[in-house]
Scaffold this active site. Structure first.
Site, PDB file in Angstrom:
ATOM      1  CB  THR A  78      33.802 -44.585   4.196  1.00 22.43           C
ATOM      2  OG1 THR A  78      34.730 -43.879   5.014  1.00 22.43           O
ATOM      3  CG2 THR A  78      34.537 -45.615   3.364  1.00 22.43           C
ATOM      4  CB  SER A 115      40.819 -39.794   1.903  1.00 21.49           C
ATOM      5  OG  SER A 115      40.140 -40.294   3.036  1.00 21.49           O
ATOM      6  CG  ASN A 117      38.798 -39.328   6.312  1.00 18.23           C
ATOM      7  OD1 ASN A 117      37.725 -39.924   6.341  1.00 18.23           O
ATOM      8  ND2 ASN A 117      39.867 -39.753   6.962  1.00 18.23           N
ATOM      9  CB  THR A 162       5.024  -0.594  24.460  1.00 16.04           C
ATOM     10  OG1 THR A 162       4.263   0.254  25.318  1.00 16.04           O
ATOM     11  CG2 THR A 162       5.706   0.239  23.381  1.00 16.04           C
ATOM     12  CB  SER A 293     -12.238 -23.997   9.674  1.00 11.37           C
ATOM     13  OG  SER A 293     -12.976 -24.861  10.512  1.00 11.37           O
ATOM     14  CB  SER A 294     -12.739 -29.409   8.050  1.00  7.42           C
ATOM     15  OG  SER A 294     -12.541 -29.661   9.430  1.00  7.42           O
ATOM     16  CE  LYS A 299     -11.405 -19.518  12.490  1.00  9.68           C
ATOM     17  NZ  LYS A 299     -10.006 -19.883  12.261  1.00  9.68           N
TER      18      LYS A 299
END
Length: 401
Positions: A78, A115, A117, A162, A293-294, A299
């Protein structure tokens, strides 16, 4: 109404202006309603023209700053419906001819024959249907990349596994064709989910009764809305059903969740097969995009598959919210559409935005490490077990020697 809803809602949270496509859909609902009301003799031409111009302006992205409400606001749909009504009425008043003494009221004119709704869920269905179609298009594009990978790696084989143990050689092109097929399959399912949302409840006004709207308004306004949006919308076969049951959203949410699982599987496969370069499988070579990576700046991580995998979490979580919202309706009406929009629309937006990145920055540029594949394929492998081993297994199973 908008001012009160702002006062009574938390200061933080997802805002309407952050979902511009939802505002567009809502403006289209109001445009179709104004035109239909005019055609049925319920709204004069002067007011109709002004409301229509205002609605088109908003649908094209104008006045977006006027929609400051939370998506999940006090009063549910509403508050949002009245926010749209009030903005359009105010702007339409500015667009009236200077010589007229007419006024435009948010309820009496912009909201006529509607409405909250029925207007709110109609706008929600337009929004989500469009997003579902966009996901389908992105998936078909991604499937094309998988097919191109299959062509590019014709004749290549890799060691299949598998239980993570060596099994038999499998065709690399067939792996990519399988990825393309599952992607296309979900594109079809998103199309179906969009079609499910093409049935709109506009004209049902209160609880699907149509009270306050003229006879025939529902079918007339749905046809007009189809013209306005370019979508094949139609009036819900049963407006009572449309108000009581929100399961049409579940079709899209469930499709999104299922694809989220497959999306994670695809992204995880890429990460596993590209693991290494020395301590892992190292069968795939993904595009090197950025340091991963830091503390280890040399990497290079599979940053796109990692991001995509995390997106899959959020889109599956959104589907859970939709499931709860659909189940939580009242006997005659489900007022939880705002929470459906607030969870599912951003999830679909993420999916629409991340799929092209996966395609362009990862799938299109991946290569198979043919030297590694050949080395693995050349290793001796015997799948047979000795008689002694078989006897041991039989003893564990309690079988006679």
């Amino acid at each position: 109404m908008t001012s009160l809803a702002l006062q009574n809602s938390p200061a933080l949270g997802l805002r309407l202006y952050q979902l511009p496509d939802f505002i567009k859909a809502f403006a289209e609902v109001k445009l179709a309603a104004a035109r239909t009301n005019c055609r049925l003799g319920l709204l004069d031409t002067t007011r109709t023209n002004a409301i229509s111009k205002a609605a088109i302006e908003v649908a094209e992205g104008g006045l977006l700053e006027q929609f400051q409400l939370r998506v999940v606001a006090t009063g549910g749909g509403t508050s949002t419906n009245m926010n749209v009504n009030e903005v359009l009425a105010t702007r339409a008043m500015q667009l009236l001819p200077a010589e007229t003494s007419l006024t435009i009221h948010p309820n009496d004119h912009v909201n006529r024959s509607q409405s909250s709704n029925d207007a709110y869920p109609t706008a929600a269905r337009i929004l989500l249907a469009r997003q579902a179609l966009n996901v389908a298009a992105a998936l078909r594009s991604l499937a094309g990349s998988f097919y191109r990978l299959a062509e590019r790696h014709a004749g290549l084989e890799r060691m299949g596994r598998t239980g993570w143990q060596d099994a038999v050689l499998v065709s690399v092109p067939e792996i990519h064709r399988a990825q393309a097929l599952v992607t296309e399959r979900f594109a079809d399912q998103f199309d179906v989910a969009a079609q499910t949302l093409f049935a709109v409840p506009l004209g049902g006004t209160v609880l699907g009764t149509g009270v306050g709207a003229p006879a025939g308004f529902a079918s007339e306004v749905a046809a007009e809305l189809a013209t306005v949006t370019g979508l094949p919308l139609y009036s819900s076969p049963s407006l009572i059903d449309a108000f009581a049951h929100a399961d049409r959203y579940s079709v899209l949410a469930d499709t999104t969740a299922r694809y989220g699982s497959i999306l994670y599987k695809l992204s995880h496969d890429l990460r596993v097969l590209s693991s290494g370069p020395n301590g892992g499988l190292s069968e795939l070579i993904l595009p090197k995009l950025q340091p991963g990576s830091s503390i280890m700046p040399g990497k290079i991580n599979p940053v796109v598959p990692s991001m995509v995998g995390q997106v899959s979490f959020s889109i599956r979580a959104a589907a859970t919210t939709v499931s709860l919202a659909v189940a939580g309706g009242e006997p005659d009406f489900n007022s939880n559409t705002p929470s459906i929009v607030a969870s599912l629309s951003p999830a679909l937006t993420e999916l629409i935005s991340v799929l092209p990145v996966l395609q362009e920055k990862c799938v299109e540029g991946l290569e198979w490490n043919e030297e590694r594949l050949a080395a693995l394929a050349a290793l001796p492998f015997d799948a047979r077990i000795t008689q002694a081993e078989q006897s041991g297994y039989d003893a564990i199973a309690g079988l006679p020697a």
